[in-house]
Structure formats: structure tokens, C-alpha cells
Enzyme design. Structure first.
Site, short mmCIF file in Angstrom:
data_model
loop_
_atom_site.label_atom_id
_atom_site.label_comp_id
_atom_site.label_asym_id
_atom_site.label_seq_id
_atom_site.Cartn_x
_atom_site.Cartn_y
_atom_site.Cartn_z
N LYS A 277 0.79 -1.08 0.19
CA LYS A 277 0.05 -0.08 0.10
C LYS A 277 0.86 1.06 -0.12
O LYS A 277 1.72 1.37 0.69
CB LYS A 277 -0.93 -0.05 1.50
CG LYS A 277 -2.17 -0.97 1.13
CD LYS A 277 -2.73 -0.56 2.66
CE LYS A 277 -4.01 -1.64 2.62
NZ LYS A 277 -5.01 -1.84 1.74
N ARG A 351 -10.20 -11.68 1.74
CA ARG A 351 -10.90 -12.66 1.24
C ARG A 351 -10.21 -14.02 1.26
O ARG A 351 -10.97 -15.09 1.32
CB ARG A 351 -11.59 -12.31 -0.14
CG ARG A 351 -10.48 -12.07 -1.06
CD ARG A 351 -10.74 -11.24 -2.46
NE ARG A 351 -10.90 -9.85 -2.02
CZ ARG A 351 -11.24 -9.04 -3.11
NH1 ARG A 351 -11.71 -9.32 -4.33
NH2 ARG A 351 -11.43 -7.66 -2.72
N1 BES Z 1 -7.86 -3.96 4.49
C1 BES Z 1 -8.20 -3.52 3.11
C2 BES Z 1 -9.51 -2.62 3.10
C3 BES Z 1 -9.65 -1.25 3.84
C4 BES Z 1 -9.50 -0.26 3.14
C5 BES Z 1 -10.10 -1.26 5.06
C6 BES Z 1 -9.49 0.85 3.96
C7 BES Z 1 -10.17 -0.11 5.73
C8 BES Z 1 -9.91 1.07 5.33
C9 BES Z 1 -8.35 -4.67 2.38
O1 BES Z 1 -7.70 -5.61 2.60
C10 BES Z 1 -7.75 -4.11 0.72
O2 BES Z 1 -6.60 -3.72 0.86
N2 BES Z 1 -8.70 -4.31 -0.03
C11 BES Z 1 -8.26 -3.71 -1.24
C12 BES Z 1 -8.86 -4.57 -2.50
C13 BES Z 1 -8.58 -4.47 -3.86
C14 BES Z 1 -6.80 -4.92 -3.96
C15 BES Z 1 -9.34 -5.28 -4.64
C16 BES Z 1 -8.79 -2.21 -1.53
O3 BES Z 1 -9.83 -1.84 -0.86
O4 BES Z 1 -8.16 -1.63 -2.51
ZN ZN Z 2 -5.50 -5.44 1.94
#
Ligand code: BES
Ligand code: ZN
Ligand code: ZN
Length: 501
Positions: A277, A351
């Protein structure tokens, strides 16, 4: 803070301040308040402070005066009566208790007559849990603690006659829900170097010992050996050890009955893994175990209130880190169900650990499954910070979640899991891929999970990415973890009919 019930004639009521409620721009004061002023407290009725107070939601005012045992009246604004509901009430009470702390009131009096005209089911329970929530602070890592932290010490519910039936029970439940929510908030707020999977498992073990739950945990080797390959792909590069936490609550007369199974995402830090990230998206990612934390908070309430329903928690905990041993985008892993998954984005890790846990849950013969997860940023884009998404294979579960949530002030809104979305998860090389396109990502995540839900089991997936975390402090509460989900689960436990879904 302690809650007491004081059955005494009005003349004997004594506290640093006594609370009453005021609706915004209402023609009349609430009946209990009006009557009390007329019969006992003309000094309040005559005070310009009362006339000046508009009753705006979240605002309060203090009327100082000459009552024998009561020198202050603390007025709580509830906003316009037409907009009033449990959310407004909780917000108002939380903000008011923060105000009582600011003013260093040691004892706060709450006449039961003050509730006359507050038309809300479970109003005493909500009052108590909101009072606890308003005073929540997280100072575990501060060298200097807030000097006012111990205020207020006591809440006294005043009544001249015996309190209504079940009043003490309602107060007890409100306290349990408040404490369970605070506990979930603590777990979310703790930094990831402290609240790692081992820590969460030890917390679960302690709670099991205290309340008599069954506890078991699976470590790295067992998770891998049992073939939870999707889950294992998340923690492969992490120095912190994973734990699958299993907690079972079963009332004596319910042995052998199929339980409600709760699955909670317990990613103690989500760096994104190799799909790292960027700055701006990574800082708050200790919150990624808020689903697991809400379930642990709920188990705290179960232990205190002992409802007559068997509940099993499965909490896959891990942290998601980049390393030379981490899963690389493009790898194919085999899930517990046997389905192969092409991991194209290691940041879609939630997931992966959830899908194996959902398949694995069949061993517990669930009557129904609810999973809670901070699963997608897309859910925040769709619904904003204060609303969670519900996706399901069962109208009963969807309505149960939405109605239970609404009745305690937690909002859920449905997203569809239609087959037209299946296309998004087709892989060139494996049975599924773990991401679709960005557009519709919250639904793709739900579609992915649906593939792993044991057959014929009613299920609801709750994406709580927005409401689990609050970036900024509000009058009603501290920034950070919110404990979102605890109250909805408590309500679900009291409403669900496991034998007739
Ligand atoms: N933990 C994150 C989602 C999240 C984002 C929770 C902001 C709380 C606040 C999750 O694991 C994630 O990174 N999801 C990605 C999915 C994508 C790669 C399809 C996202 O939200 O960008
Ligand atoms: Zn994630
Ligand atoms: Zn995540």
C-alpha cells in the site's frame, strides 16, 4: 463508572448534577422534566440558561441554582423531535457524558422521570451503553494520563417508586454492551506490534477461562498442514505468527444444537504485502482486525449476559507483510475447499483468509454464518464512513442484519451478489482469481466469499471498512476504533431463530 438505582423520595435526591433532556425548539418540555420543575425546581424554570438553551443535538447546558441537594441541572439537547431515533439519543448521551467529565462531576443523577416522552425501545440500555462509550479514551501508551479520567464516578438513577420491571437488567445489559464495545475499540487501537495474532489469541483464552467458553487455537503448522492454503498465503512472509482463534459459547440446554457461526477478519496489520500500500493508505491498517475485535467484544457481552443461543467464533488472524518469502502476485494457491486461486493482488488478502475459514466452518455445522470484515476501500467509496455493506445468500439474514443494526444505531445497506459478477473472478490459470476490476470491488469480494460458503447455510457478509474506524474525534466519541458491529451482534443474538431460518 458505576450505575446505582436510588429509590428515594424526590427531596432526598442528591448529585453534583442532574440530567434532563430537551428537544430542539419544542413547545413544551418533556413531561417528567416539566412536572419536576413545577413541583420541585422553580429555580430551573426561572433560569435564563434554560430559556437560552436550544436543545440542539450534541449540545448541552448547565443550569446553576439553589436546589437543596441539587445545585446543577445538566440539560442534554436531543435535536428536533421529528428526527429523533436511537442514533441521535446515543450521540447526545455520549457527548453529554464527555461534558460531565470535562466539568468534573463526581456523581451524575438521572431521574427516571426524565425518560418520559423518550419513545425508544430499550432506552435505558442505550442510555447506559452510550454513557460508557462517550467516556471512552485510549491512553494505554501515554505516560501522562488524563487527570479527569475518573469522572464521573457514579451514575445514580433516581426514582421515588420502585423502578420498572427489568430496569436493573437493562442497566446491566447496557453496561455489558458498553464494556464490550470499549474492549473491541481497545483491541483495534492497540498498535500492531502489541495486538498481534498471538496477543488476540491470549485475550480469547483469558476470556474463555473467565466465562467458561471453549477455546482452541491453530498455529502456523496446523493451518498449513490442514490445507488452509489461501489463509497460509497471507502470512507466509510475516515474522508475526498467525493464529486461528476458535471460541465456542454454548448454553447448557443447547448442547448439540447447530450454532450461529461468526467469522471475523483478523489482519493485525495490512501492509498490502508485495502489492504494498502507498503512504496515505497504510497508516491506519492496524484497524484491519476490527471484524475479529467486534466478535471478541461481542463474546464479552455473551459472557456477561448469557443469552440462550449457541455461538461459535472463528477468527483467522495474521499480518500481511512483504518479504522474500511472501506470496507474489501471480502465484496460485490451493484453498481448503480444493478450489485453486490465482493471487493477483496480495492486498486483497482478507478474502483469502476468510474463504478458507468459511469452508472450514462446515466442521462446526453452522445453522447460519455471519462474517465481519474491513474488506474493501471500495465500500467506503460507495457508502461513506458511517455505513456498512451487507451481502448475503439469504433474505432472512439480510433483513435480520439491517433491522438489528438499525434498531441499535448501526447502519447496513445491501449490495447484490448477482451471477453477472462471476465473470470478474474468472482466472486464465486457476479456478478463481482473487481480484476483479476496481469498479464494483466490494461486490467482487462478496462474490468471491460466496463461492466458499458451505452449501445450504444462510450467510451474510458485512463489509465494515468504513464505520469500524473514525479518523477524527467527534463530540460523541474518540477517534480510532469504534467497536462497530458489537451492538448489532448483540441484537442479532436476541432476535435470530436458529431453528427456523
Ligand atoms: N484492508 C483493506 C480494506 C480497507 C481499506 C479497510 C480501507 C479499511 C480501510 C483490504 O485488505 C484491501 O486492501 N482491499 C483492497 C482490495 C483491492 C486490492 C481489490 C482495496 O480496498 O483497495
Ligand atoms: Zn489488503
Ligand atoms: Zn485488509
Amino acid at each position: 463508572m458505576e450505575f446505582n438505582i436510588v429509590v428515594e423520595p424526590e427531596a432526598a435526591w442528591a448529585a453534583d448534577a442532574v440530567i434532563f433532556f430537551v428537544f430542539k425548539d419544542a413547545e413544551d418540555y418533556l413531561p417528567g422534566f416539566g412536572n419536576w420543575m413545577a413541583s420541585r425546581a422553580a429555580w430551573v424554570a426561572d433560569s435564563p440558561a434554560l430559556a437560552d438553551f436550544s436543545g440542539e443535538l450534541g449540545k448541552s447546558a448547565v443550569v446553576y441554582g439553589s436546589g437543596a441537594n441539587i445545585r446543577r441541572v445538566f440539560l442534554i439537547g436531543l435535536g428536533p423531535q421529528k428526527d429523533f431515533g436511537v442514533e441521535q439519543f446515543s450521540q447526545a448521551v455520549s457527548a453529554a457524558f464527555a461534558g460531565c467529565r470535562e466539568l468534573e462531576f463526581r456523581t451524575v443523577g438521572v431521574p427516571l422521570v426524565a425518560f418520559e416522552g423518550i419513545v425508544l425501545e430499550d432506552r435505558y440500555e442505550h442510555f447506559v451503553s452510550a454513557a460508557v462509550s462517550g467516556l471512552y479514551t485510549f491512553d494505554m501508551f501515554k505516560s501522562e494520563k488524563d487527570k479527569k479520567k475518573d469522572f464521573p464516578e457514579t451514575v445514580r438513577f433516581f426514582t421515588a417508586e420502585e423502578p420498572p420491571e427489568h430496569f436493573a437488567e437493562a442497566v446491566g445489559k447496557g453496561e455489558a454492551v458498553g464494556m464490550g464495545t470499549s474492549y473491541a475499540r481497545d483491541l483495534v487501537n492497540m498498535p500492531p506490534n502489541v495486538a498481534n495474532p498471538i496477543y488476540l489469541a491470549e485475550e480469547a483464552r483469558k476470556m474463555a477461562k473467565k466465562y467458561g467458553f471453549r477455546f482452541r487455537q491453530m498455529k502456523r503448522k496446523e493451518i498449513t498442514d490442514k490445507g488452509l492454503g489461501a489463509y497460509a498465503s497471507v502470512f507466509r512472509g510475516s515474522a508475526d505468527e498467525p493464529r486461528m482463534i476458535i471460541l465456542e459459547y454454548c448454553p447448557k440446554d443447547r448442547e448439540g444444537q447447530k450454532p450461529l457461526v461468526l467469522v471475523g477478519k483478523g489482519v493485525t496489520f495490512d501492509s498490502g504485502g508485495i502489492s504494498l500500500k502507498p503512504t496515505g493508505a497504510i497508516e491506519d491498517m492496524k484497524c484491519d482486525m476490527a471484524g475479529a475485535a467486534a466478535i471478541l467484544g461481542f463474546f464479552h457481552v455473551l459472557g456477561e449476559t448469557c443469552p440462550d443461543i449457541p455461538v461459535t467464533a472463528l477468527l483467522p488472524c495474521a499480518d500481511n507483510m512483504p518479504d522474500s518469502t511472501s506470496t507474489r502476485p501471480g502465484e496460485v494457491v490451493t484453498s481448503f475447499s480444493g478450489k485453486t486461486i490465482e493471487v493477483l493482488n496480495t492486498d486483497a488478502e482478507g478474502r483469502l483468509l476468510l474463504c478458507d475459514t468459511l469452508s472450514f466452518s462446515s466442521q462446526f455445522e453452522p445453522a447460519a454464518i455471519i462474517d465481519l470484515a474491513t474488506l474493501t476501500g471500495g465500500c467506503i467509496v460507495a457508502f461513506g464512513w458511517n455505513v456498512a455493506a451487507v451481502m448475503d445468500n439469504s433474505k432472512y439474514m439480510r433483513n435480520l442484519v439491517m433491522e438489528s443494526g438499525m434498531s441499535v444505531g448501526e447502519r447496513f445497506w445491501p449490495m447484490p451478489l448477482w451471477d453477472i459478477y462471476k465473470e470478474e473472478l474468472k482466472s486464465e490459470v486457476a479456478d478463481l482469481k482473487n481480484v476483479g476490476s476496481r469498479e464494483g470491488m466490494t461486490i467482487h469480494a462478496g462474490m468471491f466469499l460466496k463461492e466458499f460458503v458451505p452449501e445450504n447455510v444462510p450467510w451474510a457478509h458485512l463489509d465494515i471498512a468504513g464505520p469500524a474506524w473514525r479518523k477524527k474525534k467527534t463530540p460523541a466519541g474518540a477517534a480510532g476504533g469504534t467497536g462497530f458491529g458489537v451492538r448489532t451482534l448483540v441484537e442479532i443474538a436476541s432476535r435470530i431463530d436458529l431453528e427456523d431460518i
